[in-house]
Motif scaffolding. Structure first.
Motif, mmCIF file in Angstrom:
data_model
loop_
_atom_site.group_PDB
_atom_site.id
_atom_site.type_symbol
_atom_site.label_atom_id
_atom_site.label_comp_id
_atom_site.label_asym_id
_atom_site.label_seq_id
_atom_site.Cartn_x
_atom_site.Cartn_y
_atom_site.Cartn_z
ATOM 1 N N GLU A 72 0.819 -1.202 0.000
ATOM 2 C CA GLU A 72 0.000 0.000 0.000
ATOM 3 C C GLU A 72 0.862 1.265 0.000
ATOM 4 O O GLU A 72 0.472 2.289 -0.573
ATOM 5 C CB GLU A 72 -0.969 -0.052 1.175
ATOM 6 N N ASN A 73 2.039 1.200 0.616
ATOM 7 C CA ASN A 73 2.949 2.344 0.551
ATOM 8 C C ASN A 73 3.503 2.506 -0.866
ATOM 9 O O ASN A 73 3.619 3.626 -1.386
ATOM 10 C CB ASN A 73 4.084 2.167 1.555
ATOM 11 N N ALA A 74 3.838 1.386 -1.503
ATOM 12 C CA ALA A 74 4.296 1.447 -2.895
ATOM 13 C C ALA A 74 3.190 1.997 -3.799
ATOM 14 O O ALA A 74 3.455 2.774 -4.720
ATOM 15 C CB ALA A 74 4.729 0.064 -3.368
ATOM 16 N N LEU A 75 1.949 1.603 -3.540
ATOM 17 C CA LEU A 75 0.822 2.096 -4.324
ATOM 18 C C LEU A 75 0.680 3.607 -4.200
ATOM 19 O O LEU A 75 0.386 4.300 -5.188
ATOM 20 C CB LEU A 75 -0.475 1.411 -3.871
ATOM 21 N N ALA A 76 0.923 4.141 -3.008
ATOM 22 C CA ALA A 76 0.872 5.596 -2.830
ATOM 23 C C ALA A 76 1.878 6.280 -3.750
ATOM 24 O O ALA A 76 1.601 7.344 -4.313
ATOM 25 C CB ALA A 76 1.152 5.956 -1.373
ATOM 26 N N GLY A 77 3.043 5.644 -3.927
ATOM 27 C CA GLY A 77 4.051 6.195 -4.825
ATOM 28 C C GLY A 77 3.615 6.153 -6.275
ATOM 29 O O GLY A 77 3.798 7.119 -7.026
ATOM 30 N N SER A 78 3.026 5.036 -6.704
ATOM 31 C CA SER A 78 2.604 4.928 -8.103
ATOM 32 C C SER A 78 1.462 5.894 -8.404
ATOM 33 O O SER A 78 1.391 6.468 -9.496
ATOM 34 C CB SER A 78 2.207 3.484 -8.451
ATOM 35 N N GLU A 79 0.581 6.082 -7.452
ATOM 36 C CA GLU A 79 -0.526 7.013 -7.668
ATOM 37 C C GLU A 79 -0.024 8.452 -7.773
ATOM 38 O O GLU A 79 -0.521 9.242 -8.577
ATOM 39 C CB GLU A 79 -1.554 6.871 -6.544
ATOM 40 N N TYR A 80 0.990 8.808 -6.967
ATOM 41 C CA TYR A 80 1.551 10.154 -7.050
ATOM 42 C C TYR A 80 2.273 10.349 -8.380
ATOM 43 O O TYR A 80 2.095 11.372 -9.057
ATOM 44 C CB TYR A 80 2.518 10.398 -5.892
ATOM 45 N N ALA A 81 3.070 9.364 -8.759
ATOM 46 C CA ALA A 81 3.784 9.448 -10.033
ATOM 47 C C ALA A 81 2.803 9.543 -11.195
ATOM 48 O O ALA A 81 3.012 10.293 -12.150
ATOM 49 C CB ALA A 81 4.699 8.233 -10.209
ATOM 50 N N ALA A 82 1.718 8.781 -11.103
ATOM 51 C CA ALA A 82 0.708 8.806 -12.158
ATOM 52 C C ALA A 82 0.044 10.169 -12.261
ATOM 53 O O ALA A 82 -0.179 10.693 -13.363
ATOM 54 C CB ALA A 82 -0.337 7.725 -11.898
ATOM 55 N N LYS A 83 -0.276 10.749 -11.123
ATOM 56 C CA LYS A 83 -0.899 12.073 -11.111
ATOM 57 C C LYS A 83 0.019 13.113 -11.738
ATOM 58 O O LYS A 83 -0.420 13.952 -12.534
ATOM 59 C CB LYS A 83 -1.239 12.470 -9.678
ATOM 60 N N GLU A 84 1.311 13.051 -11.410
ATOM 61 C CA GLU A 84 2.272 14.007 -11.936
ATOM 62 C C GLU A 84 2.485 13.843 -13.439
ATOM 63 O O GLU A 84 2.741 14.815 -14.148
ATOM 64 C CB GLU A 84 3.617 13.846 -11.207
ATOM 65 N N ALA A 85 2.382 12.609 -13.932
ATOM 66 C CA ALA A 85 2.681 12.331 -15.343
ATOM 67 C C ALA A 85 1.447 12.165 -16.208
ATOM 68 O O ALA A 85 1.559 11.925 -17.413
ATOM 69 C CB ALA A 85 3.553 11.079 -15.440
ATOM 70 N N GLY A 86 0.259 12.255 -15.628
ATOM 71 C CA GLY A 86 -0.957 12.087 -16.414
ATOM 72 C C GLY A 86 -1.255 10.653 -16.772
ATOM 73 O O GLY A 86 -1.780 10.359 -17.850
ATOM 74 N N LEU A 87 -0.942 9.723 -15.865
ATOM 75 C CA LEU A 87 -1.201 8.296 -16.069
ATOM 76 C C LEU A 87 -2.398 7.856 -15.239
ATOM 77 O O LEU A 87 -2.856 8.563 -14.342
ATOM 78 C CB LEU A 87 0.027 7.476 -15.656
ATOM 79 N N THR A 88 -2.882 6.664 -15.517
ATOM 80 C CA THR A 88 -3.941 6.049 -14.720
ATOM 81 C C THR A 88 -3.424 4.736 -14.148
ATOM 82 O O THR A 88 -2.794 3.955 -14.870
ATOM 83 C CB THR A 88 -5.192 5.765 -15.573
#
Length: 417
Positions: free
Chosen positions: A198-214
């Protein structure tokens, strides 16, 4: 959440884990003085400094736990051969919890009164379950083989390296920089339930938000070894890449199933999602093609001075065992603990409080293994940089560097909680 986890485990183990309740403890900085004027406390006598290791040699991280533990035993042997630290020999007591919460907390409860602190504790959920005890009453330095950001902020539980969220951001940045994914794409994330995933997921969600990913999520349990259903779901969702925050078995199944079903996308894993033994399995060819791993050290097979020296020494001590990144992780943790003990000795304070204070003065550690670590701020990871590696069957340890240590812009801006 942490209080509920601790309460549940303590209730389940009420007959045997009396240490879960409050206890009197002298870990507040008090202690006797030995003949050299050095204050001492738990785990320290005039001749021995005792440390503990809570590892996994029989569970989901068995290969990692064995390498970490043997590397730390090597450090103990070398340190004692050189005269020890502060005129004392180092003793290391190891308990294998097999990635079982009851065994993990029972092992901590058994060893805590007998040791200065823990040079190893595998499993973010298990560390979190005793965090309240460590911070509130025990106060012994714990260096976990766990990288959950939930462990940040404690003066006594100190994460070595980038936390899972930051590491995941760096891994996704590698795919973005290589134009493997782009704005508007979807990426999959297969992750363990609990602190790690779940901590790793928080990272992917932040990276996705910054880069315009889903991000398309797939939560799994540590006991789930077949990733067929997850691959099918991600393939149907049309993801262009996959992040895996799980163990080596799950990563191998994911990559192997993807290859077998014609699902050709890059997969990146956190530092504990690889073991070189996987290259000899049916998933080996697929792992060699398009799988990547992020970590906070160079791989053990890197030609750099630090890994090369350790590889030679470990190979001489354990000639029948292979090399993996657990060797560097274990050895650097032990070396860091040793440096804190040496600084505490110079300050004539070998109590737990003295060790904790000494670690705060370590600001440039581990550069021989790829990057420098700063432990002056308990609320921050020791680094935000990650090395990106790729499996390579010809390299000892099975990994080679494809991008040197770097902190992505999103990793630098990421707000730690």
């Amino acid at each position: 959440m942490k209080l509920r986890v601790l309460g549940a485990v303590c209730a389940a183990l009420a007959l045997t884990l009396v240490g879960c309740s409050e206890k009197a403890n002298t870990s507040d900085g008090g202690g006797a003085e030995d003949k050299g004027g050095v204050k001492t406390g738990e785990g320290v006598t005039d001749s021995v400094i005792s440390l503990g290791a809570l590892t996994d040699m029989t569970g989901v991280y068995a290969s990692l736990g064995k390498s970490v533990t043997q590397a730390q035993q090597l450090w103990v042997k070398q340190t004692n051969a050189a005269g020890g630290i502060c005129d004392r020999k180092i003793a290391l007591t190891v308990r294998d919890h097999g990635y079982d919460p009851q065994k993990a907390i029972a092992g901590y409860t058994e060893l805590e009164p007998k040791v200065l602190g823990f040079v190893q504790f595998i499993g973010s959920p298990f560390v979190a379950a005793v965090e309240q005890r460590i911070d509130g009453q025990d106060k012994g330095l714990v260096l976990p083989q766990a990288w959950s950001a939930n462990l940040l902020g404690s003066k006594y539980i100190r994460v070595i390296g980038a936390t899972y969220d930051v590491e995941t951001i760096n891994a996704i940045d590698y795919l973005l920089a290589g134009k493997r994914i782009a704005k508007g794409d979807s990426i999959g994330h297969v992750y363990f339930e609990g602190d790690y995933g779940e901590n790793a997921l928080a990272g992917s969600e932040y990276a996705a938000k910054e880069a315009g990913l889903t991000v398309v999520q797939q939560k799994i349990k540590p006991t789930d070894n077949d990733m067929t259903a997850q691959v099918a779901a991600l393939k149907q969702a049309g993801v262009k890449a996959v992040v895996v925050s799980a163990g080596p078995r799950q990563a191998a199944s994911l990559v192997g199933v993807a290859a077998a079903t014609g699902f050709k996308v890059p997969v990146v894993g956190n530092n504990s999602a690889f073991a070189p033994q996987l290259l000899k399995t049916q998933a080996g060819p697929a792992l060699l093609k398009d799988y990547y791993v992020a970590a906070s050290t160079l791989p053990i097979g890197d030609p750099g001075a630090g890994p090369a020296k350790l590889s030679k020494e470990y190979g001489a001590e354990y000639p029948k065992d292979g090399l993996d990144n657990g060797v560097i992780a274990g050895y650097t943790a032990a070396t860091l603990y040793g440096e804190a003990i040496e600084k505490a000795c110079a300050a004539k304070d070998l109590t737990r409080a003295g060790i904790d204070k000494a670690l705060l003065t370590v600001t440039d550690f581990g550069s021989d293994f790829g990057m420098s670590h700063d432990f002056s701020d308990p609320a921050a990871p020791s680094t935000r940089e990650s090395v990106i590696m790729k499996p390579d069957a010809k390299t000892p340890g099975g990994l080679k560097v494809v991008r040197p240590a770097k902190a992505a812009a999103a990793a630098k801006s990421y707000p730690l909680k």
